[in-house]
Design an enzyme around this catalytic site. Structure first.
Site, PDB file in Angstrom:
ATOM      1  N   PRO A   1      60.187  35.008 -87.530  1.00  0.00           N
ATOM      2  CA  PRO A   1      58.876  35.927 -87.280  1.00  0.00           C
ATOM      3  C   PRO A   1      59.119  36.828 -88.568  1.00  0.00           C
ATOM      4  O   PRO A   1      60.183  37.036 -88.883  1.00  0.00           O
ATOM      5  CB  PRO A   1      59.096  36.580 -85.924  1.00  0.00           C
ATOM      6  CG  PRO A   1      60.466  36.344 -85.670  1.00  0.00           C
ATOM      7  CD  PRO A   1      61.085  34.952 -86.254  1.00  0.00           C
TER       8      PRO A   1
ATOM      9  N   GLN B   1      64.754  28.186 -88.398  1.00  0.00           N
ATOM     10  CA  GLN B   1      65.948  27.808 -87.712  1.00  0.00           C
ATOM     11  C   GLN B   1      65.679  26.494 -87.145  1.00  0.00           C
ATOM     12  O   GLN B   1      64.614  26.154 -86.472  1.00  0.00           O
ATOM     13  CB  GLN B   1      66.366  28.934 -86.679  1.00  0.00           C
ATOM     14  CG  GLN B   1      65.510  29.016 -85.523  1.00  0.00           C
ATOM     15  CD  GLN B   1      66.331  29.950 -84.664  1.00  0.00           C
ATOM     16  OE1 GLN B   1      67.266  29.679 -83.935  1.00  0.00           O
ATOM     17  NE2 GLN B   1      65.646  31.241 -84.261  1.00  0.00           N
TER      18      GLN B   1
ATOM     19  N   THR C   1      70.267  32.560 -86.645  1.00  0.00           N
ATOM     20  CA  THR C   1      69.150  32.242 -86.152  1.00  0.00           C
ATOM     21  C   THR C   1      68.071  32.875 -86.792  1.00  0.00           C
ATOM     22  O   THR C   1      67.503  32.365 -87.945  1.00  0.00           O
ATOM     23  CB  THR C   1      69.176  32.808 -84.476  1.00  0.00           C
ATOM     24  OG1 THR C   1      69.326  33.984 -84.630  1.00  0.00           O
ATOM     25  CG2 THR C   1      70.151  32.078 -83.713  1.00  0.00           C
ATOM     26  N   GLU C   2      67.166  34.057 -86.238  1.00  0.00           N
ATOM     27  CA  GLU C   2      66.221  34.447 -86.889  1.00  0.00           C
ATOM     28  C   GLU C   2      66.809  35.227 -88.029  1.00  0.00           C
ATOM     29  O   GLU C   2      67.542  35.791 -88.465  1.00  0.00           O
ATOM     30  CB  GLU C   2      65.429  35.399 -86.007  1.00  0.00           C
ATOM     31  CG  GLU C   2      64.718  35.177 -84.764  1.00  0.00           C
ATOM     32  CD  GLU C   2      64.091  35.917 -83.970  1.00  0.00           C
ATOM     33  OE1 GLU C   2      64.272  37.026 -84.080  1.00  0.00           O
ATOM     34  OE2 GLU C   2      63.404  35.556 -82.957  1.00  0.00           O
ATOM     35  N   ALA C   3      65.797  34.838 -89.078  1.00  0.00           N
ATOM     36  CA  ALA C   3      66.035  35.246 -90.642  1.00  0.00           C
ATOM     37  C   ALA C   3      64.681  35.877 -91.408  1.00  0.00           C
ATOM     38  O   ALA C   3      63.819  35.441 -90.885  1.00  0.00           O
ATOM     39  CB  ALA C   3      66.844  34.081 -91.610  1.00  0.00           C
TER      40      ALA C   3
END
Length: 544
Positions: free
Chosen positions: A484, A500, A533-535
């Protein structure tokens, strides 16, 4: 002062010496304890002990990120052996919540001393969720141990946080009042934005004292008439922030008072009332509500002049003006008939329009699967005003022939600097939880789907969603979805979203999803490292 369980013995020592609790101890709420289950927990105040599986330090608390959790079953106990015995009665206080509404549920606290056991608290009225139940009990002189007893369904139980003990002596107010400022902007469309806090400290718990006035000086504020009202509330050390549909403040008894400002108001504002002070640390937050249409170009400047507590006028130590920028809530609870908005992304089009994307979480704040669409708001004046909510990706339009779906969300946005096209990426849940996605099949029935939509008219209208799962996801993976926030357009025109994937074992890897042909085809990069994970993604100076 709200101290965790492992501070009890040290406080008992102070009581044994006939001393009041020094305010320097402040609030303890399990923030320093190691997370995980324990059978013994050594603290500087004394040992805690229980059977295996009875207690743990876990995430989520009343005032911080940790709390003490007790697990149920039949007649579980957690014991704290006080290193020093109080010579006089002291008062115990804590905040608690059940994490089950199921029966049976019984909770009690028992003091163990030379005369045997004495139940000092019966927790039959502890409420579910939110740390909304305050525990208060007298601990008799001579108490050597405190035993916390719980009966509840298996793997359910009770959370405790901000637990403290104070001497039963007349309350005295520390004349030294401290201030701190909030890092949050003052928000238009959000009531009671916190600007600064005052910490008023007390010793003892008998004959409570009262706070009756907080005097503030708004000299330096760009436009005083942009402020609708000023409110002082009692809260925690962290700033009080309104979330979703929760009223603010939740408890009207914690409000000292509110002063409404008029166009002719002077910058000196006195908020008056009668607020009973708690033993220990009392955090009073000065909050402002801005008028609709308040200018974002200005600032709110405020300095705490003095407070009146215990019938004494007290100056604020090191009082300095606090200058806060003014912001605006682009979307909030109730807009577009939605209860919550989450997961924002922001970008600027080639025409200079700001575009904000976000989850429209219609029914609750939880993740997919749920009734969620991707929304978008536009600002053509640099963020000062924003359009109403529009839909960028509607889950019902992704594959109508498949029937009902379970939401689309977690958006990211990027602007193609070569063509001006605006892209939004999101994860779509069809008939299952995306967290239960399976490897070996890329269909919507088996796993969460990576979808895109684009706009060629500066975000006014959006294309039919495009499913790029088959182009980008390896069938051996369980799921692939975007990160996001924001994607980027590289100097050479490559469009890139952070992403991811979860491999066949469910291990997450951060990666990228990219297009070198203005979005005609999309590809997936290699994994950065396992358990990432989220990046977010940026382009370096060398074009990498």
């Amino acid at each position: 002062m709200r101290l965790p369980l492992n501070t009890l013995t040290g406080l008992a020592l102070l009581c044994a010496l006939g001393m009041s609790v020094p305010a320097a101890l402040g609030t303890e709420s399990f923030e320093q304890a190691k997370h995980g289950k324990f059978t013994t927990l050594s603290t500087k105040y004394g040992p805690m002990s229980c059977r295996d599986g009875v207690a743990e330090i876990g995430g989520g608390g009343k005032s911080g990120k940790s709390s003490l959790r007790m697990f149920g079953g039949q007649d579980t106990e957690l014991k704290l052996d006080l290193k020093d015995t109080p010579s006089r009665e002291v008062r115990l206080s804590a905040w608690a919540e059940r994490w089950t509404g199921q029966a049976p549920f019984e909770f009690s606290i028992v003091a163990v001393g030379p005369k045997g056991e004495k139940k000092i608290y019966d927790g039959k009225d502890i409420r579910t969720g939110g740390f909304n139940t305050r525990i208060e009990a007298g601990v008799p002189a001579g108490t050597r141990s405190l035993v916390f007893k719980l009966t509840s369904p298996e793997n359910k139980g009770l959370k405790l946080d901000d637990l403290f003990i104070v001497p039963c002596i007349p309350m005295k107010v520390n004349p030294q009042v401290e201030m701190a400022s909030s890092a949050y902007p003052v928000m238009v469309r959000i009531p009671c934005s916190p600007v600064l806090s005052l910490k008023v400290q007390t010793d003892g718990c008998l004959n409570p004292q009262f706070l009756t006035a907080v005097n503030l000086d708004f000299t330096g504020t760009t436009k005083l008439s942009d402020i609708e009202s000023v409110t002082v509330v009692r809260g925690e050390e962290a700033p009080p922030i309104q979330h979703g549909e929760d009223p603010f403040p939740k408890d009207a008894s914690q409000v000292l008072g509110t002063v409404k400002l008029s166009g002719s108001s002077k910058p000196q504002v006195s908020v008056k009332g009668k607020l009973e002070l708690d033993p220990g640390d009392n955090y009073l937050w000065a909050c402002v509500t801005m008028k609709k249409g308040a200018s974002l170009d200005g600032r709110v400047v405020v300095r705490p002049a003095s407070v009146v507590a215990g019938n004494k006028l007290m100056k604020v130590a090191n009082a300095a003006p606090v200058a806060q920028r003014i912001g605006v809530a682009v979307v909030k609870h109730g807009d577009f008939n939605s209860k919550f908005y989450r997961i924002p992304g922001l970008d600027r089009s080639r025409k200079g329009t700001l575009l904000a994307v976000y989850d429209i979480r219609y029914n609750h704040s939880g993740d997919l699967p749920a009734n969620i669409d991707v929304g978008v708001s536009r600002s053509t004046d640099g963020g000062r005003t924003w359009s109403d909510v529009k839909i960028a990706i509607d889950d019902s339009k992704i594959a109508p022939s498949l029937g009902a779906t379970k939401g689309v969300g977690d958006p990211a946005i990027l602007v193609d600097e070569k063509t001006g096209r605006i892209w939004v990426a999101a994860i779509w849940s069809h008939k299952h939880s995306i967290w239960g996605s399976k490897s070996g099949d890329n269909s919507p029935e088996a796993c969460g789907q990576l979808v895109l939509a684009y706009s060629d008219d500066d975000g006014l209208t959006w294309s039919k969603p495009i499913n790029i799962t088959e182009q980008t996801k390896d069938k051996d993976w369980r799921i692939l979805f975007n990160g996001p926030g924001n994607g980027i357009c590289m100097k050479d025109g490559t469009l890139v979203f952070a992403a991811q994937y979860w491999d066949g074992k469910g291990v997450p890897w951060s990666t990228i999803v990219y297009s070198k042909d203005q979005g005609k085809t999309w590809h997936c990069g290699t994994g950065v490292n396992e358990q990432t994970t989220e990046a977010q993604v940026i382009e370096l100076k060398d074009g990498s």
